[in-house]
Enzyme design. Structure first.
Site, PDB file in Angstrom:
ATOM      1  N   ASN A  16       0.867  -1.185   0.000  1.00  0.00           N
ATOM      2  CA  ASN A  16       0.000   0.000   0.000  1.00  0.00           C
ATOM      3  C   ASN A  16       0.900   1.231   0.000  1.00  0.00           C
ATOM      4  O   ASN A  16       1.456   1.594   1.028  1.00  0.00           O
ATOM      5  CB  ASN A  16      -0.897  -0.028   1.252  1.00  0.00           C
ATOM      6  N   LYS A  18       0.088   4.270  -0.471  1.00  0.00           N
ATOM      7  CA  LYS A  18      -0.589   5.472   0.038  1.00  0.00           C
ATOM      8  C   LYS A  18      -0.335   6.658  -0.916  1.00  0.00           C
ATOM      9  O   LYS A  18      -0.228   6.459  -2.125  1.00  0.00           O
ATOM     10  CB  LYS A  18      -0.143   5.757   1.471  1.00  0.00           C
ATOM     11  N   HIS A 103      -9.632   1.514   4.784  1.00  0.00           N
ATOM     12  CA  HIS A 103      -8.374   1.721   5.510  1.00  0.00           C
ATOM     13  C   HIS A 103      -8.619   2.714   6.642  1.00  0.00           C
ATOM     14  O   HIS A 103      -9.402   3.665   6.480  1.00  0.00           O
ATOM     15  CB  HIS A 103      -7.310   2.260   4.555  1.00  0.00           C
ATOM     16  N   GLU A 105      -6.998   5.106   7.723  1.00  0.00           N
ATOM     17  CA  GLU A 105      -6.720   6.506   7.396  1.00  0.00           C
ATOM     18  C   GLU A 105      -7.935   7.149   6.716  1.00  0.00           C
ATOM     19  O   GLU A 105      -8.146   8.356   6.829  1.00  0.00           O
ATOM     20  CB  GLU A 105      -5.461   6.606   6.519  1.00  0.00           C
ATOM     21  N   GLU A 173      -5.698  -4.522  10.814  1.00  0.00           N
ATOM     22  CA  GLU A 173      -4.679  -3.486  10.985  1.00  0.00           C
ATOM     23  C   GLU A 173      -5.008  -2.673  12.235  1.00  0.00           C
ATOM     24  O   GLU A 173      -5.822  -1.723  12.166  1.00  0.00           O
ATOM     25  CB  GLU A 173      -4.675  -2.540   9.785  1.00  0.00           C
ATOM     26  N   GLY A 179       2.161   2.675  10.943  1.00  0.00           N
ATOM     27  CA  GLY A 179       3.140   3.755  10.814  1.00  0.00           C
ATOM     28  C   GLY A 179       3.786   4.182  12.126  1.00  0.00           C
ATOM     29  O   GLY A 179       4.403   5.246  12.186  1.00  0.00           O
ATOM     30  N   SER A 218       3.168  -1.605  10.642  1.00  0.00           N
ATOM     31  CA  SER A 218       4.601  -1.596  10.967  1.00  0.00           C
ATOM     32  C   SER A 218       5.326  -2.892  10.595  1.00  0.00           C
ATOM     33  O   SER A 218       6.237  -3.331  11.290  1.00  0.00           O
ATOM     34  CB  SER A 218       4.805  -1.276  12.454  1.00  0.00           C
TER      35      SER A 218
HETATM   36  P1  PGA Z   1       2.631   0.718   7.733  1.00  0.00           P
HETATM   37  O1  PGA Z   1       1.181   0.896   7.114  1.00  0.00           O
HETATM   38  O2  PGA Z   1       3.185  -0.590   7.237  1.00  0.00           O
HETATM   39  O3  PGA Z   1       3.408   1.905   7.266  1.00  0.00           O
HETATM   40  O4  PGA Z   1       2.457   0.679   9.230  1.00  0.00           O
HETATM   41  C1  PGA Z   1       0.329  -0.197   6.931  1.00  0.00           C
HETATM   42  C2  PGA Z   1      -0.964   0.247   6.319  1.00  0.00           C
HETATM   43  O5  PGA Z   1      -1.418   1.366   6.616  1.00  0.00           O
HETATM   44  O6  PGA Z   1      -1.562  -0.476   5.516  1.00  0.00           O
END
Ligand code: PGA
Length: 256
Positions: A16, A18, A103, A105, A173, A179, A218
């Site tokens: 992903n 983003k 997601h 976010e 998640e 992140g 992460s």
């Molecule tokens: P990350 O994000 O691996 O940077 O923690 C995962 C995600 O948001 O799908």
């Protein structure tokens, strides 16, 4: 659901990206992965979800590589006056086989609720796109023993009736792990993945078989192997680490 469906499933590693990636450097990164795949045996399905601006370039370069293309979202209507949005049909037109939906976010910053995610999943399936439906609790919810309640609610309302084990992947998640560098313990991951399996088996009658349930938050090349070995983890959804081709390749290697 029969017992025979409970064996370890073919893992899937999903990148992903983003809102990251400019044309030239992204295509170089993609080339790196493509060359590695060409030169070695890969033990997983690989999906890359770049920003929309790169879909066309990927669509041209991806055939024959074994890598699949995905979008990061789609609108719940087929087309129309929705400035700035993208439809499932447009993703399909760009050869996308997957789309990430719900997601955290988007759930948090765009106030996207589970019912909306369910509508998006329905139109994605109508366009023959497999959905990667994200669920997960905040730290506050975990600390207050609400994690399972929240995840159950998200699962029940985000996954539509047209979902099957073949067209749907659930991504667990935890919001607090995205992140941040914080990763749940193996026990916490296993417990939630088993819980998700149970909800699906008991409450979502549309599933005749178990869908794949992937973990995200992460992930890097140091922790990917041990997380993939956890019972009930069928793959990984990778954010930041998927932007670095060496790092992403290390994660793919750990799925062998
Ligand atoms: P990350 O994000 O691996 O940077 O923690 C995962 C995600 O948001 O799908």
């Amino acid at each position: 659901m029969s017992k025979k469906n409970k064996s370890k499933k073919f893992p899937i590693i999903i990148a992903n990206w983003k809102m990251n990636g400019l044309l030239r450097e992204s295509m170089q990164n993609f080339k790196h992965i493509r060359t590695n795949i060409h030169d070695s045996l890969v033990g997983c399905e690989i999906v890359v979800c770049p920003p929309y601006t790169l879909l066309r370039d990927f669509a041209e370069k991806i055939p024959g590589t074994g890598i699949k293309l995905g979008g990061q979202n789609c609108h719940h209507e087929p087309d129309g006056a929705y400035t700035g949005e993208i439809s499932a049909h447009m993703l399909r037109d760009m050869t996308c086989e997957y789309v990430i939906l719900g997601h955290s976010e988007r759930r948090t910053t765009l106030n996207e609720g589970s019912e909306m995610v369910g509508k998006k999943a329905t139109i994605a399936h109508q366009n023959k796109i497999n959905t990667i439906i994200c669920v997960g609790e905040t730290l506050y919810e975990r600390d207050n023993e609400l994690a399972k309640i929240v995840v159950r609610e998200q699962i029940i309302h985000s996954i539509p009736k047209c979902s099957t084990a073949e067209n749907t992947i659930v991504a667990y998640e935890p919001v607090w792990a995205i992140g941040t560098g914080a990763v749940p313990t193996s026990e916490q991951i296993e417990e939630m993945h088993k819980y998700i399996q149970t909800i699906i088996a008991q409450e979502l009658t549309q599933f005749k078989n178990e869908p794949r349930i992937v973990y995200g938050g992460s992930i890097n090349s140091n922790n990917s192997e041990s997380i993939l070995s956890i019972d009930g983890v069928d793959g990984l959804l990778v954010g930041k680490a998927s932007l670095d081709p060496e790092e992403f390749w290390g994660i793919i290697e750990s799925a062998k």
